[in-house]
Design an enzyme around this catalytic site. Structure first.
Site, PDB file in Angstrom:
ATOM      1  N   ASP A 107       0.837  -1.194   0.000  1.00 34.12           N
ATOM      2  CA  ASP A 107       0.000   0.000   0.000  1.00 34.12           C
ATOM      3  C   ASP A 107       0.878   1.253   0.000  1.00 34.12           C
ATOM      4  O   ASP A 107       1.978   1.244  -0.561  1.00 34.12           O
ATOM      5  CB  ASP A 107      -0.916  -0.038   1.235  1.00 34.12           C
ATOM      6  CG  ASP A 107      -2.261   0.601   0.980  1.00 34.12           C
ATOM      7  OD1 ASP A 107      -2.305   1.846   0.899  1.00 34.12           O
ATOM      8  OD2 ASP A 107      -3.272  -0.118   0.860  1.00 34.12           O
ATOM      9  N   HIS A 144      -3.809   6.120   3.937  1.00 34.59           N
ATOM     10  CA  HIS A 144      -4.529   5.002   3.322  1.00 34.59           C
ATOM     11  C   HIS A 144      -4.021   3.658   3.835  1.00 34.59           C
ATOM     12  O   HIS A 144      -4.790   2.817   4.319  1.00 34.59           O
ATOM     13  CB  HIS A 144      -4.383   5.086   1.797  1.00 34.59           C
ATOM     14  CG  HIS A 144      -5.187   4.083   1.030  1.00 34.59           C
ATOM     15  ND1 HIS A 144      -4.729   2.818   0.736  1.00 34.59           N
ATOM     16  CD2 HIS A 144      -6.421   4.178   0.477  1.00 34.59           C
ATOM     17  CE1 HIS A 144      -5.639   2.177   0.030  1.00 34.59           C
ATOM     18  NE2 HIS A 144      -6.675   2.977  -0.137  1.00 34.59           N
ATOM     19  N   ASN A 150     -13.244   2.048  -7.148  1.00 34.89           N
ATOM     20  CA  ASN A 150     -14.265   2.983  -6.639  1.00 34.89           C
ATOM     21  C   ASN A 150     -14.852   3.905  -7.692  1.00 34.89           C
ATOM     22  O   ASN A 150     -15.237   5.031  -7.375  1.00 34.89           O
ATOM     23  CB  ASN A 150     -13.646   3.859  -5.541  1.00 34.89           C
ATOM     24  CG  ASN A 150     -13.202   3.057  -4.350  1.00 34.89           C
ATOM     25  OD1 ASN A 150     -13.732   1.993  -4.079  1.00 34.89           O
ATOM     26  ND2 ASN A 150     -12.224   3.567  -3.635  1.00 34.89           N
ATOM     27  N   GLY A 165      -5.949 -20.987 -12.259  1.00 32.07           N
ATOM     28  CA  GLY A 165      -4.598 -20.852 -11.732  1.00 32.07           C
ATOM     29  C   GLY A 165      -4.513 -19.828 -10.616  1.00 32.07           C
ATOM     30  O   GLY A 165      -3.609 -19.890  -9.789  1.00 32.07           O
ATOM     31  N   SER A 223     -11.182  -0.306  -0.809  1.00 30.76           N
ATOM     32  CA  SER A 223      -9.934  -0.517  -0.072  1.00 30.76           C
ATOM     33  C   SER A 223     -10.184  -0.899   1.375  1.00 30.76           C
ATOM     34  O   SER A 223      -9.368  -1.577   1.999  1.00 30.76           O
ATOM     35  CB  SER A 223      -9.075   0.750  -0.085  1.00 30.76           C
ATOM     36  OG  SER A 223      -8.402   0.909  -1.292  1.00 30.76           O
TER      37      SER A 223
END
Length: 438
Positions: free
Chosen positions: A180, A223, A305, A322, A374
């Site tokens: 992140d 974030h 978003n 896979g 998120s």
């Protein structure tokens, strides 16, 4: 075996040449260059890092030691090639097929900070976000519980209290890599909650200190701290491995994301949280995701978003053969199980979780609420960590957590998005754990 060059700020490294011999590869400085594009080059006998770099006019970033089916070099490019290499470069490489894709700022985080609460440092004293207590999600503070009621309705919605009773290890022994914008490493909420410092990495600044950077309330600052804090509220005994790939504006490169996934695998992560996405798929990141699947490492990715279909990559790859046993895609709903106004949706989306106004740690010892897919993704990540800590087989978890989701289509709910918020829908932690741990 994949050898990573330059972006980790190594001074020297001896690498195997393609299929024969050894070759020393010159590396970039600690402040590594960021490249506009990146190329995957199939290697042949006699290739060297120098010869490949010279042919393409680029910088060799990785050199793979000819594992079966993966004898390639990863090369950073800044010359405009528009997805194809020039005839001269192809002639120099014997006409072989070279894959080129956009690299710089291809990925972005997905979330918006909507509220802050300053002066909360004392609430985090003692550091560890703890389990459900007295009907409210709480934080351990010097031996007493200090209630944090802001998320109570969210945790009731997913059944966190019962889920933590079913999984009393609370994620102990499980490492979650949060790839992140970094985190606030000094935040008291993360005291004793992080993996060993030698497992941290900042791929954006090419050092071992993945500290959030920026201005509070602007861009992506906070974030990653929020995302990590959500994981810990669900699985409070898990360890967070902070890996920074996003800048203060929330953008990051393909190479950063791919190498962070590889780093997480190599340094013992059990689950990887990717609360980020791209509008374009990436063969470079695909290879890293495939290595995660082969290593039994689960990956959770947010859907984006923009209130559009399709969902962002790599969430869009979750149903791919896979990857479908290891990658989970997550969108967002509100407390009434209605699709969040911002959440992307698609038939490829596997499940949703509450992603609106989720409170968690914020930089400088504060607390803030963010909304976004998120914020929904780390709820699923934390849920997987709870199951792994109880000894569940990771090969079954991605399928079971989606299959045991709560129906968000009954009685005409979300009629405009039928089968585009997952086959079932919203995270149901107790149902998932009962199925997994019985």
């Amino acid at each position: 075996m994949t050898r990573t060059v330059s972006l980790l700020g190594l001074l020297t490294l001896t690498l195997l040449t393609a299929c024969t011999g050894t070759q020393s590869v010159p590396t970039a400085s600690v402040n590594a260059e960021r490249f506009g594009q990146v190329a995957l080059v199939p290697l042949q006998a006699g290739d060297t890092p120098e010869s490949v770099a010279r042919a393409l006019g680029g910088t060799v970033l990785e050199w793979n030691d000819c594992a079966p089916g993966d004898c390639t070099a990863l090369v950073g490019l800044n010359a405009p090639v528009n997805g194809q290499l020039g005839a001269q470069s192809l002639r120099a490489l014997g006409g072989r097929s070279v894959h080129v894709e956009h690299n710089r700022n291809a990925f972005g985080g997905s979330g918006t900070m909507i509220a802050t609460m300053g002066g909360k440092i004392s609430m985090w004293a003692g550091g560890k976000i703890s389990m459900w207590a007295g009907g409210k999600i709480s934080m351990w503070a010097g031996g007493t519980y200090s209630a944090l009621p802001e998320n109570t309705a969210l945790w009731q919605k997913i059944g966190l209290e019962e889920g933590q009773r079913l999984a009393p290890s609370l994620g102990a022994g499980v490492t979650v890599a949060v790839i992140d914008s970094g985190i606030d490493l000094q935040h008291p909420a993360f005291q004793d909650a992080l993996s060993a410092p030698n497992t941290w990495q900042d791929f954006y600044s090419t050092d071992g200190v993945p500290q959030e950077e920026g201005v509070f309330g602007e861009g992506a600052y906070g974030h990653g701290t929020n995302v990590a804090g959500i994981v810990l509220q669900v699985a409070p005994a898990a360890k967070i491995m902070p890996l920074r790939v996003l800048g203060a504006d929330g953008s990051g490169d393909v190479v950063m994301v791919a190498q962070a996934i590889d780093w997480a695998i190599d340094h013992g992560a059990d689950v990887i949280n990717l609360s980020l996405g791209s509008t374009e798929s990436s063969k470079v990141v695909d290879r890293a995701l495939e290595r995660a699947a082969a290593s039994g490492v689960l990956v959770v990715s947010s859907a984006g978003n923009e209130n559009t279909s399709p969902i962002t990559y790599p969430a869009s790859a979750a149903r791919r053969k896979g990857l479908n046993s290891s990658l989970v895609s997550v969108g967002s709903v509100d407390l009434n199980d209605v699709k969040s106004s911002f959440s992307n949706y698609a038939s490829e989306l596997e499940m949703v979780a509450p992603g609106e106004s989720v409170y968690a740690p914020a930089p400088d010892g504060q607390m803030a609420a963010w909304s976004g897919t998120s914020m929904a993704a780390p709820m699923v990540t934390g849920s997987l960590a709870l199951a792994i800590a109880e000894g569940a087989k990771t090969s079954e978890l991605a399928k079971k957590i989606t299959e045991k989701a709560q129906d968000v289509y009954k009685d005409g709910l979300n009629a405009s998005y039928k089968d585009k918020l997952g086959d079932k829908g919203r995270l149901d932690l107790p149902a998932f754990l009962k199925e997994t741990l019985d």
